[in-house]
Design a protein around this motif. Structure first.
Motif, PDB file in Angstrom:
ATOM      1  N   LEU A   1       0.846  -1.182   0.000  1.00 24.74           N
ATOM      2  CA  LEU A   1       0.000   0.000   0.000  1.00 24.74           C
ATOM      3  C   LEU A   1       0.887   1.239   0.000  1.00 24.74           C
ATOM      4  O   LEU A   1       1.949   1.246   0.618  1.00 24.74           O
ATOM      5  CB  LEU A   1      -0.871  -0.007   1.262  1.00 24.74           C
ATOM      6  N   VAL A   2       0.454   2.286  -0.705  1.00 22.13           N
ATOM      7  CA  VAL A   2       1.135   3.578  -0.658  1.00 22.13           C
ATOM      8  C   VAL A   2       0.120   4.595  -0.165  1.00 22.13           C
ATOM      9  O   VAL A   2      -0.973   4.719  -0.726  1.00 22.13           O
ATOM     10  CB  VAL A   2       1.682   4.005  -2.039  1.00 22.13           C
ATOM     11  N   LEU A   3       0.478   5.279   0.925  1.00 17.59           N
ATOM     12  CA  LEU A   3      -0.390   6.322   1.475  1.00 17.59           C
ATOM     13  C   LEU A   3       0.241   7.678   1.221  1.00 17.59           C
ATOM     14  O   LEU A   3       1.458   7.835   1.323  1.00 17.59           O
ATOM     15  CB  LEU A   3      -0.566   6.134   2.989  1.00 17.59           C
ATOM     16  N   ARG A   4      -0.599   8.649   0.925  1.00 19.90           N
ATOM     17  CA  ARG A   4      -0.118  10.021   0.744  1.00 19.90           C
ATOM     18  C   ARG A   4      -0.686  10.867   1.874  1.00 19.90           C
ATOM     19  O   ARG A   4      -1.892  10.904   2.081  1.00 19.90           O
ATOM     20  CB  ARG A   4      -0.569  10.575  -0.592  1.00 19.90           C
ATOM     21  N   TYR A   5       0.210  11.527   2.594  1.00 17.45           N
ATOM     22  CA  TYR A   5      -0.173  12.447   3.657  1.00 17.45           C
ATOM     23  C   TYR A   5       0.065  13.856   3.141  1.00 17.45           C
ATOM     24  O   TYR A   5       1.183  14.198   2.766  1.00 17.45           O
ATOM     25  CB  TYR A   5       0.693  12.233   4.905  1.00 17.45           C
ATOM     26  N   ARG A   6      -0.992  14.674   3.115  1.00 15.84           N
ATOM     27  CA  ARG A   6      -0.862  16.060   2.667  1.00 15.84           C
ATOM     28  C   ARG A   6      -1.016  16.979   3.866  1.00 15.84           C
ATOM     29  O   ARG A   6      -1.851  16.749   4.743  1.00 15.84           O
ATOM     30  CB  ARG A   6      -1.923  16.377   1.624  1.00 15.84           C
ATOM     31  N   THR A   7      -0.213  18.040   3.880  1.00 17.12           N
ATOM     32  CA  THR A   7      -0.251  18.986   4.984  1.00 17.12           C
ATOM     33  C   THR A   7       0.261  20.344   4.532  1.00 17.12           C
ATOM     34  O   THR A   7       0.985  20.445   3.545  1.00 17.12           O
ATOM     35  CB  THR A   7       0.609  18.488   6.170  1.00 17.12           C
ATOM     36  N   ASN A   8      -0.106  21.366   5.283  1.00 16.70           N
ATOM     37  CA  ASN A   8       0.470  22.687   5.063  1.00 16.70           C
ATOM     38  C   ASN A   8       1.476  23.013   6.176  1.00 16.70           C
ATOM     39  O   ASN A   8       1.917  24.133   6.317  1.00 16.70           O
ATOM     40  CB  ASN A   8      -0.618  23.758   4.978  1.00 16.70           C
ATOM     41  N   CYS A   9       1.824  22.007   6.980  1.00  9.26           N
ATOM     42  CA  CYS A   9       2.757  22.175   8.095  1.00  9.26           C
ATOM     43  C   CYS A   9       3.642  20.924   8.158  1.00  9.26           C
ATOM     44  O   CYS A   9       3.339  19.978   8.873  1.00  9.26           O
ATOM     45  CB  CYS A   9       1.978  22.372   9.393  1.00  9.26           C
ATOM     46  N   ILE A  10       4.746  20.930   7.410  1.00  8.78           N
ATOM     47  CA  ILE A  10       5.524  19.708   7.237  1.00  8.78           C
ATOM     48  C   ILE A  10       6.589  19.483   8.311  1.00  8.78           C
ATOM     49  O   ILE A  10       7.022  18.353   8.528  1.00  8.78           O
ATOM     50  CB  ILE A  10       6.148  19.670   5.824  1.00  8.78           C
ATOM     51  N   ALA A  11       7.015  20.508   9.026  1.00  6.61           N
ATOM     52  CA  ALA A  11       8.140  20.375   9.972  1.00  6.61           C
ATOM     53  C   ALA A  11       7.961  19.246  10.993  1.00  6.61           C
ATOM     54  O   ALA A  11       8.869  18.425  11.157  1.00  6.61           O
ATOM     55  CB  ALA A  11       8.414  21.700  10.669  1.00  6.61           C
ATOM     56  N   PRO A  12       6.820  19.150  11.693  1.00  6.72           N
ATOM     57  CA  PRO A  12       6.703  18.057  12.671  1.00  6.72           C
ATOM     58  C   PRO A  12       6.709  16.674  12.015  1.00  6.72           C
ATOM     59  O   PRO A  12       7.242  15.723  12.579  1.00  6.72           O
ATOM     60  CB  PRO A  12       5.384  18.323  13.385  1.00  6.72           C
ATOM     61  N   MET A  13       6.165  16.573  10.819  1.00  2.00           N
ATOM     62  CA  MET A  13       6.178  15.299  10.097  1.00  2.00           C
ATOM     63  C   MET A  13       7.611  14.936   9.706  1.00  2.00           C
ATOM     64  O   MET A  13       8.014  13.787   9.811  1.00  2.00           O
ATOM     65  CB  MET A  13       5.295  15.379   8.852  1.00  2.00           C
ATOM     66  N   ARG A  14       8.375  15.917   9.259  1.00  2.00           N
ATOM     67  CA  ARG A  14       9.759  15.682   8.843  1.00  2.00           C
ATOM     68  C   ARG A  14      10.575  15.142  10.015  1.00  2.00           C
ATOM     69  O   ARG A  14      11.309  14.165   9.868  1.00  2.00           O
ATOM     70  CB  ARG A  14      10.372  16.974   8.321  1.00  2.00           C
ATOM     71  N   ASN A  15      10.458  15.769  11.169  1.00  8.15           N
ATOM     72  CA  ASN A  15      11.199  15.302  12.352  1.00  8.15           C
ATOM     73  C   ASN A  15      10.800  13.885  12.720  1.00  8.15           C
ATOM     74  O   ASN A  15      11.644  13.033  12.967  1.00  8.15           O
ATOM     75  CB  ASN A  15      10.939  16.222  13.548  1.00  8.15           C
ATOM     76  N   TYR A  16       9.509  13.638  12.780  1.00 14.07           N
ATOM     77  CA  TYR A  16       8.990  12.347  13.217  1.00 14.07           C
ATOM     78  C   TYR A  16       9.327  11.225  12.233  1.00 14.07           C
ATOM     79  O   TYR A  16       9.895  10.210  12.605  1.00 14.07           O
ATOM     80  CB  TYR A  16       7.477  12.442  13.432  1.00 14.07           C
ATOM     81  N   TYR A  17       8.964  11.407  10.962  1.00 12.10           N
ATOM     82  CA  TYR A  17       9.154  10.329   9.995  1.00 12.10           C
ATOM     83  C   TYR A  17      10.626  10.057   9.711  1.00 12.10           C
ATOM     84  O   TYR A  17      11.015   8.925   9.478  1.00 12.10           O
ATOM     85  CB  TYR A  17       8.406  10.610   8.694  1.00 12.10           C
ATOM     86  N   GLY A  18      11.450  11.089   9.735  1.00 16.13           N
ATOM     87  CA  GLY A  18      12.875  10.875   9.516  1.00 16.13           C
ATOM     88  C   GLY A  18      13.487   9.984  10.580  1.00 16.13           C
ATOM     89  O   GLY A  18      14.207   9.029  10.274  1.00 16.13           O
TER      90      GLY A  18
END
Length: 184
Positions: free
Chosen positions: A91-108
């Motif tokens: 499965l491929v999921l796409r997460y869209r946001t207008n605030c990427i910084a917290p996602m970048r820290n977490y997913y990285g």
């Protein structure tokens, strides 16, 4: 399983995790799960707790613990090979946001730690969010394990067929309890 059924499962898990309504909507002929947050700060908070847990576990238990890492053998039973023998994504999921910084820290960071647990989930940043490439059904089910932190980890380990009574797993759960006590 249909796209709508998959999104329904994701929606329920998100509602439990985020304590927000997760609605399945259609945008341009594509169904998606939408969660509205009251503010950027509200959105950032959903990543603070799990990021804190991951960093605590990594710093206080996982990092350099080769014996612990050996407990997680690679599960290939749910991998889907293509005609060239290469692995396909479940499965491929796409997460869209207008605030990427917290996602970048977490997913990285969690991408690095999840490899230790044998997870086959790859996160790739795109302009307006992330793509999550989930390579096995087991990994998809692990994402849907809502509940308290300890229960979520137990379910995850059970899916990986890891002995919950192993001394290192017991020690891992002691660290989870220690983190929980600090964050009540």
């Amino acid at each position: 399983m249909s796209i709508y059924e998959i999104l329904s499962q994701i929606s329920v898990a998100f509602e439990v995790l985020y304590k927000k309504d997760a609605n399945i909507i259609e945008q341009g002929g594509i169904f998606c799960v939408r969660i509205d947050f009251d503010s950027t700060l509200d959105f950032e908070k959903i990543y603070e707790q799990p990021y804190s847990l991951y960093t605590f576990l990594f710093d206080n238990f996982i990092n350099g613990n080769d014996e612990f890492e050996k407990l997680f053998s690679e599960d290939t039973s749910n991998q889907i090979p293509n005609k060239n023998g290469l692995e396909e994504n479940y499965l491929v999921l796409r997460y869209r946001t207008n605030c990427i910084a917290p996602m970048r820290n977490y997913y990285g960071f969690t991408s690095h730690v999840n490899k230790i647990f044998g997870d086959k989930v790859i996160n790739e940043e795109i302009v307006d969010g992330y793509l999550r490439f989930i390579q096995t059904k087991t990994d998809f089910k692990a994402l849907l394990a809502p509940g308290d932190v300890e229960t979520g980890w137990k379910k995850r380990f059970e899916r990986r067929k890891v002995d919950l009574n192993h001394p290192l797993i017991q020690e891992f759960f002691e660290k989870v309890k220690e983190w929980n006590e600090k964050h009540k």
